[in-house]
Design a protein around this motif. Sequence first.
Motif, short mmCIF file in Angstrom:
data_model
loop_
_atom_site.label_atom_id
_atom_site.label_comp_id
_atom_site.label_asym_id
_atom_site.label_seq_id
_atom_site.Cartn_x
_atom_site.Cartn_y
_atom_site.Cartn_z
N SER A 55 14.12 99.70 47.06
CA SER A 55 14.92 99.56 45.84
C SER A 55 16.11 100.51 45.83
O SER A 55 17.22 100.13 45.43
N ILE A 56 15.88 101.74 46.28
CA ILE A 56 16.96 102.73 46.28
C ILE A 56 18.07 102.31 47.23
O ILE A 56 19.26 102.28 46.87
N VAL A 57 17.69 101.95 48.46
CA VAL A 57 18.69 101.58 49.47
C VAL A 57 19.40 100.29 49.07
O VAL A 57 20.64 100.18 49.20
N LEU A 58 18.67 99.32 48.54
CA LEU A 58 19.28 98.05 48.15
C LEU A 58 20.28 98.23 47.02
O LEU A 58 21.37 97.65 47.05
N ASN A 59 19.93 99.04 46.02
CA ASN A 59 20.87 99.28 44.92
C ASN A 59 22.11 100.00 45.39
O ASN A 59 23.23 99.66 44.98
N ILE A 60 21.93 101.00 46.26
CA ILE A 60 23.09 101.74 46.76
C ILE A 60 24.00 100.82 47.57
O ILE A 60 25.23 100.81 47.39
N ALA A 61 23.40 100.02 48.46
CA ALA A 61 24.21 99.11 49.28
C ALA A 61 24.92 98.08 48.43
O ALA A 61 26.10 97.78 48.65
N SER A 62 24.24 97.53 47.42
CA SER A 62 24.86 96.53 46.55
C SER A 62 26.01 97.12 45.75
O SER A 62 27.07 96.49 45.60
N VAL A 112 15.93 91.03 41.21
CA VAL A 112 17.30 90.74 41.59
C VAL A 112 18.24 90.94 40.41
O VAL A 112 19.33 91.50 40.54
N GLY A 113 17.82 90.50 39.22
CA GLY A 113 18.64 90.69 38.03
C GLY A 113 18.88 92.16 37.75
O GLY A 113 19.97 92.56 37.33
N GLN A 114 17.87 92.99 38.00
CA GLN A 114 18.02 94.43 37.78
C GLN A 114 19.03 95.03 38.75
O GLN A 114 19.88 95.85 38.36
N VAL A 115 18.96 94.62 40.01
CA VAL A 115 19.92 95.11 41.00
C VAL A 115 21.34 94.71 40.61
O VAL A 115 22.28 95.52 40.65
N LEU A 116 21.51 93.45 40.20
CA LEU A 116 22.84 92.98 39.81
C LEU A 116 23.34 93.66 38.55
O LEU A 116 24.55 93.90 38.39
N ALA A 117 22.43 94.00 37.63
CA ALA A 117 22.84 94.70 36.41
C ALA A 117 23.33 96.11 36.74
O ALA A 117 24.34 96.57 36.19
N VAL A 118 22.60 96.80 37.61
CA VAL A 118 23.02 98.15 38.02
C VAL A 118 24.38 98.08 38.73
O VAL A 118 25.29 98.88 38.48
N THR A 119 24.52 97.08 39.61
CA THR A 119 25.78 96.90 40.32
C THR A 119 26.92 96.62 39.34
O THR A 119 28.02 97.17 39.46
N LEU A 123 19.46 84.50 47.47
CA LEU A 123 18.54 83.71 48.30
C LEU A 123 17.79 84.60 49.28
O LEU A 123 16.57 84.46 49.46
N TRP A 124 18.49 85.51 49.90
CA TRP A 124 17.88 86.40 50.90
C TRP A 124 16.89 87.35 50.24
O TRP A 124 15.78 87.55 50.74
N ALA A 125 17.27 87.92 49.09
CA ALA A 125 16.40 88.91 48.44
C ALA A 125 15.11 88.28 47.92
O ALA A 125 14.06 88.94 47.88
N GLU A 126 15.17 86.99 47.54
CA GLU A 126 14.00 86.34 46.95
C GLU A 126 13.15 85.57 47.97
O GLU A 126 12.03 85.17 47.66
N SER A 127 13.68 85.34 49.17
CA SER A 127 12.91 84.63 50.19
C SER A 127 11.81 85.54 50.75
O SER A 127 11.88 86.77 50.65
N GLY A 130 13.46 87.85 54.47
CA GLY A 130 13.89 88.22 53.14
C GLY A 130 13.20 89.47 52.63
O GLY A 130 12.57 90.21 53.40
N LEU A 131 13.29 89.71 51.31
CA LEU A 131 12.71 90.91 50.72
C LEU A 131 11.56 90.61 49.79
O LEU A 131 10.93 91.54 49.27
N SER A 132 11.29 89.32 49.50
CA SER A 132 10.19 88.90 48.61
C SER A 132 10.32 89.51 47.22
O SER A 132 9.31 89.87 46.59
N LEU A 133 11.53 89.61 46.70
CA LEU A 133 11.75 90.14 45.36
C LEU A 133 11.62 89.03 44.33
O LEU A 133 11.81 87.85 44.62
N SER A 134 11.34 89.40 43.09
CA SER A 134 11.30 88.44 41.99
C SER A 134 12.70 88.28 41.40
O SER A 134 13.62 89.07 41.69
N SER A 135 12.86 87.26 40.56
CA SER A 135 14.16 87.07 39.90
C SER A 135 14.49 88.25 39.01
O SER A 135 15.66 88.62 38.85
N GLU A 136 13.46 88.87 38.41
CA GLU A 136 13.68 90.05 37.56
C GLU A 136 14.21 91.22 38.39
O GLU A 136 15.11 91.95 37.96
#
Length: 501
Positions: free
Chosen positions: A394-401, A336-343, A318-322, A328-334
């Motif tokens: 993107s770099i910081v968000l992926n590392i933090a996640s 967010v899906g990429q961040v979750l896939a890497v995680t 919710l936060w990443a897409e708001s 929020g971060l105004s990210l798309s569902s794609e």
Amino acid sequence: MEEGRRQAAAEQSAPLLEKATGGGGNGVYLEGCPGCAVDRRKAENPGIPYGSLVYIWIVTLCTALPISSLFPFLYFMIRDLHVAKRTEDIGFYAGFVGASFMFGRCLTSTIWGIAADRIGRKPVVMFGIFSVVVFNTLFGLSVSYWMAIATRFLLGALNGLLGPIKAYAIEVCRPEHEALALSLVSTAWGIGLIIGPAIGGYLALPAEKFPNVFSPESLFGRFPYLLPCLCTSVFAAAVLISCIWMPETLHKHKVNDNGNKSIEALEAHLIDPKEKVEQSGSLNTKKSLFKNWPLMSSIIIYCVFSFHDMAYTEVFSLWAESDKKYGGLSLSSEDVGQVLAVTGASLLVYQLLIYPRINKVLGPIKSSQIAAILCIPILFAYPYMTYLSEPGLSIVLNIASVIKNNLGVTIITGTFILQNNAVPQDQRGAANGLSMTGMSFFKAVAPAGAGIVFSWAQKRQHAFFFPGDQMVFVLLNVVELLGLILTFKPFLAVPEQSDRD
């Protein structure tokens, strides 16, 4: 000479035959009993049952895929259903959709466990997979908010797969292969929670992402969230067909004392404060699970951290897409899906290669405590990512996640170890069932609570005290801190063999 070797082999196999038998302890397998047929195969084939392990893998994967696949697109789905009057209210409504699955599972998980012990593992597993095919597809076809909630609730309530498949994993394997079978359940579950969000993030809204393939007037243009749900349902349908040949493991007659693993025996540990069983001619008193404080304290800690993890999962998407104007971060569902896939990929590497070594050095308690401490500053840093721009964001968000989720896995796995070490082997089934019921309840409450808090926080962007989404992550840290405090004595009681402090 040959006769002597045969006699020696028969003597070596006799104890296993007697232990495996369902025929009253006389070494006899009853004709027509599926449980006896499985026991006979185990006695005659000492190797790993690869065919049965494949069933365990695909059924567990089928269970895990629908659970979290909706989170990358849930924000946009609530928006498109037009139930929220304001953008700030989307989180409020999204929370109840996220909670409905776990709420349904919480209500029926015990019932499905009892049913699996009455009519067999196979019918319950097949019915659960069928429910995934039907209700996951209907969720993708949702045209109203209440249809989305109803289909997710029914998906959770009718999906009683996880408990029976764990029992099945034990029953199809010889004792030396049981750990492998259970590890397959955990691994397939983890992979499902990885692939699910990736599918949801990449395949939602296909007419917008792939306009050359899907037109706005096509089926997937009119139902923009059907494609990811349909992919999961098609896989579930293939698994359902393959399960026609899955062997049943439940005995169709009264089994002997050594082989009895029925739900009645498991329930007895819950309700009898001083159950007495005869072992080697003597009476040994077994404690009720509710009076086993090492177990109950570890289950409570597990539930607290499960609540935190589910709330974090809901809030993250919710936060990443708001919109950035709401913090929020105004990210798309794609995205967010990429961040979750890497995680998710990092979770597999961590669980297989890194965590076993950490646990060997620190033990489950200290590793959980250190992980909880490290989570707190990471969560505090999340709201400030809104000030970053690409590619740094993107770099910081992926590392933090990656770090946050791997620390979370460290804590949850540590509580699993504590729970299983707190009870004897013949009580672990009931202990895990009790733990799952509590976890499902907390995971049902978490998304609804997180959605309400997120919606409220977005309406206070100019507050003096932790404005906007900062308040959301502060409250997540409060839950994390509570869980950390509970991992210390005197609350957490640990059996001597598990206490490495």
